[in-house]
Write a protein that holds these residues in place. Structure first.
Motif, PDB file in Angstrom:
ATOM      1  N   MET A 116     -26.640 -31.841  74.689  1.00  0.00           N
ATOM      2  CA  MET A 116     -27.589 -30.755  74.420  1.00  0.00           C
ATOM      3  C   MET A 116     -27.424 -30.538  73.027  1.00  0.00           C
ATOM      4  SD  MET A 116     -27.234 -28.372  77.695  1.00  0.00           S
ATOM      5  CE  MET A 116     -28.369 -27.396  77.227  1.00  0.00           C
ATOM      6  N   MET A 117     -27.339 -31.238  71.908  1.00  0.00           N
ATOM      7  CA  MET A 117     -27.178 -31.220  70.635  1.00  0.00           C
ATOM      8  C   MET A 117     -26.042 -30.528  70.043  1.00  0.00           C
ATOM      9  SD  MET A 117     -30.280 -32.855  70.073  1.00  0.00           S
ATOM     10  CE  MET A 117     -30.753 -32.686  68.226  1.00  0.00           C
ATOM     11  N   ILE A 118     -25.317 -29.759  70.952  1.00  0.00           N
ATOM     12  CA  ILE A 118     -24.052 -28.834  70.332  1.00  0.00           C
ATOM     13  C   ILE A 118     -22.760 -29.110  70.815  1.00  0.00           C
ATOM     14  CG2 ILE A 118     -25.709 -26.966  70.217  1.00  0.00           C
ATOM     15  CD1 ILE A 118     -24.794 -26.028  72.833  1.00  0.00           C
ATOM     16  N   SER A 119     -22.433 -29.910  71.964  1.00  0.00           N
ATOM     17  CA  SER A 119     -21.270 -30.369  72.352  1.00  0.00           C
ATOM     18  C   SER A 119     -21.183 -31.839  72.734  1.00  0.00           C
ATOM     19  CB  SER A 119     -20.847 -29.295  73.701  1.00  0.00           C
ATOM     20  OG  SER A 119     -22.001 -29.791  74.690  1.00  0.00           O
ATOM     21  N   LYS A 120     -19.946 -32.263  73.274  1.00  0.00           N
ATOM     22  CA  LYS A 120     -19.869 -33.466  73.450  1.00  0.00           C
ATOM     23  C   LYS A 120     -19.508 -33.801  74.810  1.00  0.00           C
ATOM     24  CE  LYS A 120     -18.478 -35.246  68.845  1.00  0.00           C
ATOM     25  NZ  LYS A 120     -17.340 -35.710  67.839  1.00  0.00           N
ATOM     26  N   VAL A 121     -19.864 -34.914  75.440  1.00  0.00           N
ATOM     27  CA  VAL A 121     -19.209 -35.159  76.856  1.00  0.00           C
ATOM     28  C   VAL A 121     -18.532 -36.459  76.616  1.00  0.00           C
ATOM     29  CG1 VAL A 121     -19.950 -36.542  78.933  1.00  0.00           C
ATOM     30  CG2 VAL A 121     -21.218 -34.434  78.150  1.00  0.00           C
ATOM     31  N   ARG A 122     -17.338 -36.522  77.139  1.00  0.00           N
ATOM     32  CA  ARG A 122     -16.590 -37.722  76.850  1.00  0.00           C
ATOM     33  C   ARG A 122     -16.171 -38.214  78.338  1.00  0.00           C
ATOM     34  NH1 ARG A 122     -14.307 -37.342  72.083  1.00  0.00           N
ATOM     35  NH2 ARG A 122     -14.157 -35.212  70.923  1.00  0.00           N
ATOM     36  N   GLY A 123     -15.891 -39.574  78.103  1.00  0.00           N
ATOM     37  CA  GLY A 123     -15.831 -40.270  79.556  1.00  0.00           C
ATOM     38  C   GLY A 123     -15.003 -41.586  79.257  1.00  0.00           C
ATOM     39  N   ARG A 124     -14.786 -42.231  80.318  1.00  0.00           N
ATOM     40  CA  ARG A 124     -13.838 -43.631  80.105  1.00  0.00           C
ATOM     41  C   ARG A 124     -14.312 -44.525  81.422  1.00  0.00           C
ATOM     42  NH1 ARG A 124      -8.718 -43.779  82.974  1.00  0.00           N
ATOM     43  NH2 ARG A 124      -8.744 -42.107  84.348  1.00  0.00           N
ATOM     44  N   PHE A 125     -14.085 -45.713  81.120  1.00  0.00           N
ATOM     45  CA  PHE A 125     -14.209 -46.823  82.040  1.00  0.00           C
ATOM     46  C   PHE A 125     -12.823 -47.199  82.388  1.00  0.00           C
ATOM     47  CE2 PHE A 125     -18.056 -46.954  79.530  1.00  0.00           C
ATOM     48  CZ  PHE A 125     -19.196 -47.162  80.299  1.00  0.00           C
ATOM     49  N   THR A 126     -12.392 -47.262  84.035  1.00  0.00           N
ATOM     50  CA  THR A 126     -11.234 -47.849  84.195  1.00  0.00           C
ATOM     51  C   THR A 126     -11.031 -49.076  84.371  1.00  0.00           C
ATOM     52  OG1 THR A 126     -11.699 -46.939  86.520  1.00  0.00           O
ATOM     53  CG2 THR A 126     -10.809 -45.181  85.064  1.00  0.00           C
ATOM     54  N   GLY A 127     -11.953 -49.747  84.830  1.00  0.00           N
ATOM     55  CA  GLY A 127     -11.957 -51.163  84.787  1.00  0.00           C
ATOM     56  C   GLY A 127     -12.219 -51.970  83.675  1.00  0.00           C
ATOM     57  N   VAL A 128     -11.183 -52.555  83.144  1.00  0.00           N
ATOM     58  CA  VAL A 128     -11.391 -53.335  81.895  1.00  0.00           C
ATOM     59  C   VAL A 128     -10.554 -54.579  82.205  1.00  0.00           C
ATOM     60  CG1 VAL A 128      -9.447 -52.161  80.879  1.00  0.00           C
ATOM     61  CG2 VAL A 128     -11.031 -53.546  79.501  1.00  0.00           C
TER      62      VAL A 128
END
Length: 174
Positions: free
Chosen positions: A20-32
């Protein structure tokens, strides 16, 4: 040449994107999974590859995760993996490298360079040597065909284009 396998249980593949131009969403991938073939302390002549199971995306929101798995984004049923294969590794300083390679997301392959740092080598209590690296890059999701993005009534868009990818990798000898 020695082969080192990425230890998924001690590796983090994370990302961040503006929301939304103002905050960040963080994530990850567990299968590597992946390998480093060569001397991890002198990466210039190594071959590095990794494969990420796109269905293992986790952002702390099940609805969003399912949407990211859909055809609007990763389309995991058709394109189950995100891959990287090194093509060039340049030492920039002591223990620091520019790791360049071909990254494939969905059916799009682009050159990507990770700023990579060798974090060290140590031995587990069981006598097994391990090595660790940190690597970071930024990519344009649009360049990889990830273009879903509704406009906001107040201006701007829901999802930013620039994705920061941060890897913390531990590897063990094969």
């Amino acid at each position: 040449m020695t082969t080192w396998n990425i230890d998924a249980s001690h590796t983090n593949v994370g990302f961040a994107v503006k929301h939304m131009m103002i905050s960040k969403v963080r994530g990850r991938f567990t299968g590597v999974e992946g390998t480093i073939v060569g001397n991890p302390e002198e990466l210039e002549n190594a071959n590095i590859n990794f494969k990420i199971d796109a269905s293992t995306i986790h952002t702390n929101n099940n609805d969003r995760d399912n949407h990211l798995r859909s055809a609007d984004f990763f389309e995991v049923e058709t394109y189950p993996e995100i891959t990287f294969v090194s093509t060039d590794i340049v030492k920039t300083d002591d223990g620091e490298y520019n790791l360049t390679g071909d990254m494939t997301v969905r059916d799009v392959t682009k050159k990507v360079t990770f700023k990579t740092t060798f974090e060290g080598k140590n031995t587990l209590p069981q006598g097994v040597e391990v090595v660790a690296f940190e690597a970071k890059t930024k990519i344009s999701r649009k360049e990889f065909g990830l273009t879903w993005n509704p406009a906001l009534e107040t201006g701007g868009v829901l999802v930013g284009d620039e994705i920061t990818i941060a890897l913390e990798v531990q590897a063990n000898p094969a």
